[in-house]
Design an enzyme around this catalytic site. Structure first.
Site, PDB file in Angstrom:
ATOM      1  N   ASP A 378       0.859  -1.190   0.000  1.00 25.21           N
ATOM      2  CA  ASP A 378       0.000   0.000   0.000  1.00 25.21           C
ATOM      3  C   ASP A 378       0.886   1.228   0.000  1.00 25.21           C
ATOM      4  OD1 ASP A 378      -2.625   1.453   0.522  1.00 25.21           O
ATOM      5  OD2 ASP A 378      -1.484   2.059   2.289  1.00 25.21           O
ATOM      6  N   ASP A 380       1.097   5.182   0.673  1.00 22.83           N
ATOM      7  CA  ASP A 380       0.429   6.290   1.351  1.00 22.83           C
ATOM      8  C   ASP A 380       1.234   7.566   1.104  1.00 22.83           C
ATOM      9  OD1 ASP A 380      -0.748   8.094   3.051  1.00 22.83           O
ATOM     10  OD2 ASP A 380      -0.976   6.680   4.697  1.00 22.83           O
ATOM     11  N   GLU A 382       1.230  11.375   0.767  1.00 23.77           N
ATOM     12  CA  GLU A 382       0.447  12.543   1.166  1.00 23.77           C
ATOM     13  C   GLU A 382       1.257  13.823   0.873  1.00 23.77           C
ATOM     14  OE1 GLU A 382      -1.084  12.128   5.184  1.00 23.77           O
ATOM     15  OE2 GLU A 382      -1.323   9.982   4.923  1.00 23.77           O
ATOM     16  N   TYR A 450     -11.722  11.794   6.397  1.00 26.14           N
ATOM     17  CA  TYR A 450     -11.755  12.288   7.771  1.00 26.14           C
ATOM     18  C   TYR A 450     -10.693  13.382   7.881  1.00 26.14           C
ATOM     19  CZ  TYR A 450      -8.523   8.313   7.550  1.00 26.14           C
ATOM     20  OH  TYR A 450      -7.572   7.421   7.144  1.00 26.14           O
TER      21      TYR A 450
END
Length: 608
Positions: A378, A380, A382, A450
């Site tokens: 995965d 991630d 950002e 979120y």
């Protein structure tokens, strides 16, 4: 959602605000290759919040930007962020910060400010040219923003939109109607009926006026519309993803071990675990915390198998515990997640040589000591071609190229996924990257729905950090789950490759007197590990829910105000995910749940 820490006290930084990250990588040298649009994102009577967005519409990178405009007397800027704002009388000037001064082709950057007064900006220029990317017409201001559209006559396939007219010193000729950020019509009246829509689907609409000189004004506020029909959720396929993040550092101060996934009852209700995080450094995948990953010896009472680790066994640590978990629950697949908030800065270097990055990840994940533990990888990041802890300017194709290289290296049968932004605003982070192009190489995206709002804005306004839909008074248009999913779909990402995210924690303020969202505050509410953040398992009793808004919950207890999801609101969100044909859901992260896993139960049950 995430970043790498060694001690539990650092956990909360992981949830660093999406709202504070709206600025992408920025701006402009040729006025004809960029545009600037203005929107009033909030109005509380005695003041307002405004936002300017600069978009590079050219084919080459822009290096800096300066926006100038006039406010009528009595309207002024009181504070600003992500730009240096000055003024001389009623003439205002905003210049990029050092960290957002480069804007790739097709990308956008935004900055915001608080102001007083009721006036709208006029005489806008961007780097000396017209803010609409054309030639400034002497003595002719661009039109004002139309009113936020209202929706009526909503059916399975259509909706009627109406809005209050924009004003212009020379006259308004027509309006562009934008659905999910893309123009769908140009009309001469202040209403439009959009057709050929899909039943039971969310759409976001804004409107932009044009004057007699062809100058475009700022976009209106956004309205989210949910078409009727499709009310019976389609049955979730047996392959619906029910994924949780397990943090390597949770075994320290939080005392949350892999065994807790079993004792809470959660292991029988999930399909996947993302192990967070591996590092990204020097353009390569690397170990995050070697002691936690493969060295720590667990005692018999801490171990999934009930057998203590020995000093001479080939593999200990979390990796061995995950191996034991998979032996007991063979339905669970485990992915190794790389990056996160702290380590996303390494992806810029990785993007320069995707094949070499993919090879390094393959060599690490397939290491013979733990190759059987992992079923996927995965990513991630950002955020690609945007700003997170640092700003990335790799370009809109960099993420796609990275995912293509990983798929080529790991092959068709190994899971390749990514955690992605939920910034559904026009010109926001989703628009900065070719997520649709990358979708053919990934199994799914974990959309981080979120951290939209929180005490990273210490004075408020209070707002739920994970709204499902928009609501009256939301601080930033587009910061909702529905807006994010709609924007991915509009870009071309298949619905079944989108997972919505649930935070097993709340965000809160203190110094709040108002029960409903929108109140002022004096700072972050106290939290166990970090001010402004608290686990659900604590909040459910320390500050019980007092209301719901936009599909999530909030609580006002004493002077503290918190927002968080509950089993009931998770059920609502799972039903919505099913109605949208999404691939499932995920959560951050296991240790925020109760000892009997009630949030995992709600998520799993809602997708079954």
């Amino acid at each position: 959602m995430r970043f790498v820490v060694r001690a539990a006290a650092a956990l909360a930084a992981l949830f660093l605000p999406l709202a504070s990250l709206v600025g992408l990588a920025a701006p402009a040298h040729a006025a004809t290759a960029a545009t600037a649009t203005y929107a009033k994102t909030q109005d509380w009577g005695t003041g307002f919040e405004g936002r300017w967005t600069v978009t590079n519409s050219g084919s080459t990178a822009l290096g800096s930007w300066t926006i100038e405009w006039d406010f009528p007397s009595g309207t002024s800027v009181t504070s600003a962020w992500d730009a240096d704002v000055t003024h001389s009388g009623t003439h205002w000037t905003a210049r990029n910060k050092s960290y957002n001064g480069t804007l790739a082709p097709g990308a956008s950057v935004s900055f915001g400010f608080n102001g007083t007064g009721s006036g709208s900006p006029g005489n806008c220029t961007l780097n000396g040219g017209s803010c609409d990317g054309g030639t400034t017409v002497p003595g002719d201001n661009p039109p004002s923003a139309p009113g936020t559209p209202t929706a009526s006559d909503v059916t399975d396939t259509s909706v009627k939109l109406s809005w209050s007219a924009a004003s212009d010193d020379k006259g308004v000729t027509d309006y562009d109607v934008l659905r999910d950020g893309a123009k769908v019509a140009t009309v001469t009246s202040a209403s439009y009926t959009d057709t050929a829509l899909s039943a039971g689907t969310d759409y976001s609409y804004t409107v932009q006026a044009r004057d007699t000189a062809g100058q475009r004004g700022p976009a209106s506020g956004a309205v989210t519309v949910h078409t009727t029909g499709g009310t019976t959720p389609p049955p979730t396929s047996p392959g619906a993803v029910k994924l949780g993040y397990f943090t390597e550092w949770g075994i320290y101060g939080r005392g949350y071990n892999v065994k807790n996934v079993v004792t809470s009852g959660s292991a029988a209700k999930i399909t996947h675990i993302n192990y967070a995080f591996g590092n990204v450094t020097g353009g390569k995948c690397a170990i995050g915390d070697s002691y936690a990953d493969y060295d720590k010896a667990f005692t018999a009472d801490q171990s999934v198998s009930g057998v203590a680790d020995t000093w001479d066994q080939p593999l200990r640590g979390n990796f061995n515990q995950l191996r034991e978990l998979k032996a007991a629950y063979p339905n669970i697949k485990v992915l190794w997640s790389f990056g996160g908030w702290t380590w996303s800065g390494g992806f810029g270097e990785a993007a320069k040589n995707p094949a070499a990055f993919a090879q390094s990840c393959y060599d690490l994940v397939k290491d013979s000591r733990w190759a059987d533990v992992f079923d996927g990888i995965d990513i991630d990041w950002e955020y690609p071609n945007a700003c997170g802890l640092s700003c990335d300017s790799s370009g809109p194709a960099a993420f796609k190229n990275l995912m293509a290289a990983l798929r080529a290296k790991f092959g068709a049968h190994f899971l390749v996924t990514a955690a992605t932004t939920a910034d559904g605003s026009a010109g926001g982070k989703i628009d900065a990257t070719d997520y649709a192009g990358a979708a053919s190489y990934v199994d799914w995206y974990n959309v981080m729905t979120y951290d939209f709002f929180g005490a990273f804005s210490p004075q408020g306004p209070t707002a739920p950090h994970s709204p499902l839909t928009s609501y009256s008074g939301i601080p930033t248009a587009g910061f909702t789950t529905a807006d994010a999913i709609a924007r991915y779909k509009a870009q071309g990402v298949p619905a079944n490759k989108l997972l919505i995210g649930i935070g097993f924690y709340g965000r809160g303020w203190t110094g709040v007197t108002q029960d409903a969202p929108g109140g002022t505050a004096t700072g972050a509410a106290p939290g166990t590990y970090e001010p402004g953040i608290e686990d659900y398992k604590v909040l459910k009793t320390s500050c019980p829910v007092t209301g719901t808004v936009a599909g999530t919950a909030y609580a006002h207890c004493g002077s503290n105000w918190w927002s968080y999801d509950t089993p009931a609101t998770i059920g609502t969100k799972m039903a919505w995910a099913r109605s949208q044909g999404l691939g499932g859901a995920f959560f951050w992260e296991f240790s925020g749940d109760t000892g009997n896993g009630e949030l995992v139960s709600a998520l799993s049950g809602g997708l079954s």
